[in-house]
Design an enzyme around this catalytic site. Sequence first.
Site, PDB file in Angstrom:
ATOM      1  N   VAL A 128       0.955  -1.302   0.024  1.00  0.00           N
ATOM      2  CA  VAL A 128      -0.155  -0.062   0.080  1.00  0.00           C
ATOM      3  C   VAL A 128       0.980   1.138  -0.027  1.00  0.00           C
ATOM      4  O   VAL A 128       1.678   1.173   0.759  1.00  0.00           O
ATOM      5  CB  VAL A 128      -1.112  -0.110   1.181  1.00  0.00           C
ATOM      6  CG1 VAL A 128      -1.788   1.311   1.189  1.00  0.00           C
ATOM      7  CG2 VAL A 128      -1.782  -1.246   1.050  1.00  0.00           C
ATOM      8  N   CYS A 129       0.618   2.076  -0.792  1.00  0.00           N
ATOM      9  CA  CYS A 129       1.290   3.378  -0.793  1.00  0.00           C
ATOM     10  C   CYS A 129       2.748   3.363  -1.210  1.00  0.00           C
ATOM     11  O   CYS A 129       3.334   2.342  -1.955  1.00  0.00           O
ATOM     12  CB  CYS A 129       1.129   4.328   0.367  1.00  0.00           C
ATOM     13  SG  CYS A 129       1.564   6.026   0.308  1.00  0.00           S
TER      14      CYS A 129
END
Length: 236
Positions: free
Chosen positions: A129-130
């Site tokens: 994520v990210c």
Amino acid sequence: MSINPMSCNPERTELAQAQPRSVVFVAYPRMGLLDLTGAQSVFWVATRSLNERGLPGYALHTASLDGGPIQTGEGLVVETRRLDEWVDRPIDTLIVPGSAHIRQVMADSAPLMDWLRIASAIARRTTSVCSGSFLLARAGLLDGLRVATHWAMADLFERLFPQVELDRGAIFVRQDSVWTSAGVSAGIDLALALIEADDGRELAMQVARRLVVHYRRPDNQEQWSPLLQSQYPANT
């Protein structure tokens, strides 16, 4: 919305009496809180729905190198288990959150890189994520793949990892068993896509409805949309 269990993934329905699938969230100091909890909430809601239908759902684990309390970038402390507990245990899905301090995290986390290489070989799928994609790339797990990351970190990512193809606009990208997503809330989109891949579109839609979020934005939707840009002054 009701769900017919037979509309779920056939492999899943055949495993009605099996053990829950293990999802390991990798924690480290100053990670992004929503990067972690957004995806966790999706799997938690999905598990509740699956359990209601006699299906095993997911077992969620938050783990760090040494275990114990980990302080997130926002200041909240998260309790974790030791990552080495999973060296000889099956991992269905490995999820690596990002951090606003990713450069320092990479500099301080050589042992974490070693563990990610081992765990990724064990896991059915590896995700980020990210800026968690920076950690996967540093571990050599993204070479030659197309990936996503937070738009604000795209320049840095391309400088550090020229061997990885960065899709600057994508909300999330799937490359075989490796999934990467854009910033923060895109982890929710990623988790919904993982649920859909496992259990079918109908369940993923129900989870989105219960969380009061959009049912998965398309993976080719731009992170920085024209509508959002139009809300900012010209000199921003």
